[in-house]
Design an enzyme around this catalytic site. Structure first.
Site, PDB file in Angstrom:
ATOM      1  N   ASP A  88       0.868  -1.166   0.000  1.00  0.00           N
ATOM      2  CA  ASP A  88       0.000   0.000   0.000  1.00  0.00           C
ATOM      3  C   ASP A  88       0.915   1.230   0.000  1.00  0.00           C
ATOM      4  OD1 ASP A  88      -1.613   2.132   0.609  1.00  0.00           O
ATOM      5  OD2 ASP A  88      -2.800   1.046   2.108  1.00  0.00           O
ATOM      6  N   LYS A 144       1.880  12.461 -16.119  1.00  0.00           N
ATOM      7  CA  LYS A 144       0.978  13.600 -16.104  1.00  0.00           C
ATOM      8  C   LYS A 144      -0.439  13.129 -15.768  1.00  0.00           C
ATOM      9  CE  LYS A 144      -1.731  13.449 -18.877  1.00  0.00           C
ATOM     10  NZ  LYS A 144      -2.692  12.565 -19.550  1.00  0.00           N
ATOM     11  N   HIS A 174       3.921  11.642 -22.821  1.00  0.00           N
ATOM     12  CA  HIS A 174       4.277  10.652 -23.842  1.00  0.00           C
ATOM     13  C   HIS A 174       4.192  11.215 -25.264  1.00  0.00           C
ATOM     14  CE1 HIS A 174      -0.076   9.794 -24.242  1.00  0.00           C
ATOM     15  NE2 HIS A 174       0.229   9.262 -25.404  1.00  0.00           N
ATOM     16  N   LYS A 178       6.654  10.612 -29.231  1.00  0.00           N
ATOM     17  CA  LYS A 178       6.150  10.196 -30.548  1.00  0.00           C
ATOM     18  C   LYS A 178       7.114  10.660 -31.633  1.00  0.00           C
ATOM     19  CE  LYS A 178       1.232  10.353 -29.307  1.00  0.00           C
ATOM     20  NZ  LYS A 178       0.604   9.084 -29.595  1.00  0.00           N
ATOM     21  N   GLU A 212     -10.113  11.926 -30.415  1.00  0.00           N
ATOM     22  CA  GLU A 212     -10.115  10.485 -30.139  1.00  0.00           C
ATOM     23  C   GLU A 212     -11.526   9.948 -30.337  1.00  0.00           C
ATOM     24  OE1 GLU A 212      -7.553   9.271 -26.606  1.00  0.00           O
ATOM     25  OE2 GLU A 212      -8.313  11.225 -26.024  1.00  0.00           O
ATOM     26  N   ASP A 231      -6.426  16.624 -18.582  1.00  0.00           N
ATOM     27  CA  ASP A 231      -5.936  15.339 -19.095  1.00  0.00           C
ATOM     28  C   ASP A 231      -5.118  15.518 -20.380  1.00  0.00           C
ATOM     29  OD1 ASP A 231      -5.900  12.423 -19.130  1.00  0.00           O
ATOM     30  OD2 ASP A 231      -7.233  12.552 -20.854  1.00  0.00           O
ATOM     31  N   HIS A 236      -0.299  17.611 -23.234  1.00  0.00           N
ATOM     32  CA  HIS A 236       0.018  17.216 -24.613  1.00  0.00           C
ATOM     33  C   HIS A 236      -0.108  18.390 -25.605  1.00  0.00           C
ATOM     34  CE1 HIS A 236       0.053  13.332 -22.922  1.00  0.00           C
ATOM     35  NE2 HIS A 236      -1.194  12.987 -23.118  1.00  0.00           N
ATOM     36  N   LYS A 336     -12.923  13.694 -26.708  1.00  0.00           N
ATOM     37  CA  LYS A 336     -13.153  12.241 -26.751  1.00  0.00           C
ATOM     38  C   LYS A 336     -14.451  11.992 -27.510  1.00  0.00           C
ATOM     39  CE  LYS A 336     -10.419  10.702 -22.914  1.00  0.00           C
ATOM     40  NZ  LYS A 336      -9.329  10.008 -23.604  1.00  0.00           N
TER      41      LYS A 336
HETATM   42  C1  BG6 Z   1      -3.312  10.172 -22.242  1.00  0.00           C
HETATM   43  C2  BG6 Z   1      -4.663  10.582 -21.730  1.00  0.00           C
HETATM   44  O1  BG6 Z   1      -2.316  10.980 -21.699  1.00  0.00           O
HETATM   45  O2  BG6 Z   1      -3.294  10.282 -23.660  1.00  0.00           O
HETATM   46  C3  BG6 Z   1      -5.758   9.743 -22.365  1.00  0.00           C
HETATM   47  O3  BG6 Z   1      -4.698  10.440 -20.323  1.00  0.00           O
HETATM   48  C4  BG6 Z   1      -5.654   9.772 -23.855  1.00  0.00           C
HETATM   49  O4  BG6 Z   1      -7.051  10.182 -21.944  1.00  0.00           O
HETATM   50  C5  BG6 Z   1      -4.237   9.450 -24.322  1.00  0.00           C
HETATM   51  O5  BG6 Z   1      -6.565   8.818 -24.394  1.00  0.00           O
HETATM   52  C6  BG6 Z   1      -4.072   9.687 -25.813  1.00  0.00           C
HETATM   53  O6  BG6 Z   1      -2.824   9.223 -26.201  1.00  0.00           O
HETATM   54  P1  BG6 Z   1      -2.554   8.772 -27.700  1.00  0.00           P
HETATM   55  O7  BG6 Z   1      -1.101   8.456 -27.730  1.00  0.00           O
HETATM   56  O8  BG6 Z   1      -3.433   7.595 -27.961  1.00  0.00           O
HETATM   57  O9  BG6 Z   1      -2.931   9.953 -28.545  1.00  0.00           O
END
Ligand code: BG6
Length: 480
Positions: A88, A144, A174, A178, A212, A231, A236, A336
């Site tokens: 935990d 993040k 992330h 890319k 997305e 988010d 991003h 989304k």
């Molecule tokens: C994440 C978000 O950081 O990135 C998600 O928390 C999102 O909500 C995702 O779906 C999108 O990443 P990618 O690489 O699929 O564009």
């Protein structure tokens, strides 16, 4: 190959660990990029025998890794390096147990990957310190979003900074891992051709759009507290904006690159007061159709409040107050359950100063990150035959085709390797995260102050109509 290390993944049974981190580590292991003595230790609360964890990991990894890349023998050897430790993360005594389990480091580097809610970052760092696990060789990776606001992000950064030096901290986004995002830097800083037109004299506006088709999947509990702004946009999209807008750094090296990005974040024109309503649009998906399938409204998602007013879509008109970009709007949009999965950056150039031919004559540079990695430049050309009829035609560079012999690395592979090698160029520095929040905070507060409820848009659409008006009022429209 990296130096021997222990990689400890907090949140080891979560989506991120199972869908992204383990497959990335498997690929690095398969390509002999990891030291054979590496240990991967997944940490989570659930009491699971190691064998059950490995079964869980295998099920998820098989679903994520392309069939041709999944080698049974490599997988077996990789599993021999993976262990599971139930604990935990809020209990200091569990860190004492963890320290005992890990044994003496003996010069071994320990990487703590926090794939958990941000509210656990500070307690984990402090418990690691108390248990004597946070030595000067250790590295800590933070997912993040870092916090929920400027004050919570600052508090997390303070707590982490009390235990780790800044160069030991890797704040991951992330998107920076890319290929196409890194290519953006190559495109801008390795092609002399673009620099003279990369400015307000020639650029009409910029669009950064990440759509997305997915909803919130299993992450309703987290997402309902975050929303699209925290988010996606705070991290991003702002990172993409930085890479488009920053000045060329003197060297391609962590501090120089990050200094330039921070300058852009600090030059973002604040959006406050009445501007919040004029320059931002919030949306939330209602029921609709995607790919012929019926999908339900956001507030019916698992773990989401049924009267939730969290935004699943946001669009913003941003401006950068500096010499290069004064007067050029940067339109940001993410959502989304949109009509299609597409992440792209569009640089829309101004029309020719004197039109010789009929019709609009504008160039457009499209940098597509997803679903295909493409860079294309829209040129005006004459259609064959009599008269001067013009048509836009794209000069198209499909990166997957050009590099068809090379496997495309997943963002997490590249970033994990950078952590192990100690290269923080593609990670966010503390001041960068705080500068991003400093710009976002007044918008969030403005939404609250004006009770700006999200506009409903049908799942499978391009978002609320108001997002189109954001551009239409200046005679522009979204690309795609
Ligand atoms: C994440 C978000 O950081 O990135 C998600 O928390 C999102 O909500 C995702 O779906 C999108 O990443 P990618 O690489 O699929 O564009």
């Amino acid at each position: 190959m990296t130096i021997p290390c222990d990689i400890l993944v907090f949140g080891g049974t979560g989506d991120l660990a199972l869908h992204k981190l383990l497959p990335a580590l498997y690929h690095l292991f398969r390509d002999n990029r990891l030291d054979p003595a590496v240990r991967v230790i997944a940490l989570a609360r659930r009491p699971l025998p190691r064998s059950d964890y490995l079964k869980l990991a295998e099920r998820h990894c098989r679903a994520q890794i392309a069939l041709r890349d999944f080698d049974e023998d490599v997988w077996r050897r990789f599993c021999a390096r993976v262990d599971y430790f139930a604990m935990d993360a809020t209990q200091s005594t569990d860190f004492v147990r963890l320290a005992r389990y890990l044994g003496e480091p003996g010069g071994l580097m320990r990487v703590f990957y926090l794939a958990t809610l941000p509210s656990l970052f500070a307690p984990i760092a402090s418990h690691l310190h108390t248990a004597g696990l946070a030595d000067s060789e250790a590295r800590i990776v933070l997912e993040k979003p870092i916090g929920q606001s400027l004050s919570s992000a600052t508090a997390i950064n303070e707590a982490i900074g009390a235990v780790f030096e800044e160069q030991q901290v890797f704040r991951i986004d992330h998107y920076l891992g890319k290929e196409t995002v890194q290519n953006l830097m190559a495109l801008r800083f390795a092609n002399a051709l673009l620099e003279p037109v990369w400015r307000n004299g020639q650029v009409d506006h910029v669009q950064i759009s990440v759509g997305e088709t997915l909803g919130v999947e299993n992450r309703g509990g987290y997402y309902d507290r975050a929303g699209a702004m925290r988010d996606m946009l705070q991290n991003h999209l702002l990172q993409l904006l930085c890479l488009v807008a920053m000045e060329p750094p003197a060297q391609f090296e962590a501090e120089a690159v990050r200094d330039e990005k921070v300058r852009i974040l600090r030059a973002l024109q604040p959006i406050t007061g009445q501007d919040v309503q004029e320059k931002t649009v919030r949306g939330q998906y209602g029921a609709g159709h995607i790919g012929g399938q019926e999908v339900g409204a956001y507030y019916f998602e698992k773990d989401v409040d049924n009267d939730s007013d969290t935004e699943t879509f946001v669009a913003i008109e941003a401006h950068i107050d500096n010499w290069r970009w004064a007067g050029v709007p940067f339109y940001l949009r993410t959502g989304k359950r949109m009509a299609r999965r597409s992440s792209q950056i569009v640089i829309q150039f101004k029309p020719v100063p004197h039109a010789l031919f009929e019709g609009g004559q504008v160039n457009q540079l499209l940098i597509q990150l997803q679903p295909e990695e493409r860079i294309s430049l829209r040129m005006m050309t004459k259609t064959p035959g009599k008269g001067m009829r013009l048509e836009p035609v794209d000069l198209d560079l499909n990166l997957a085709q050009v590099f068809s012999q090379t496997r495309r690395w997943e963002a997490y592979e590249r970033l994990l390797l950078d952590v192990l090698e100690g290269d923080s160029t593609l990670f966010m520095r503390r001041d960068e995260v705080e500068a991003a929040w400093a710009w976002i905070d007044p918008i969030l507060k403005g939404w609250e102050a004006h009770f700006q409820a999200p506009r409903t848009y049908p799942a499978g659409s391009n978002g609320p109509e108001q997002a189109n008006s954001l551009l239409a009022r200046h005679g522009r429209n979204w690309h795609g």
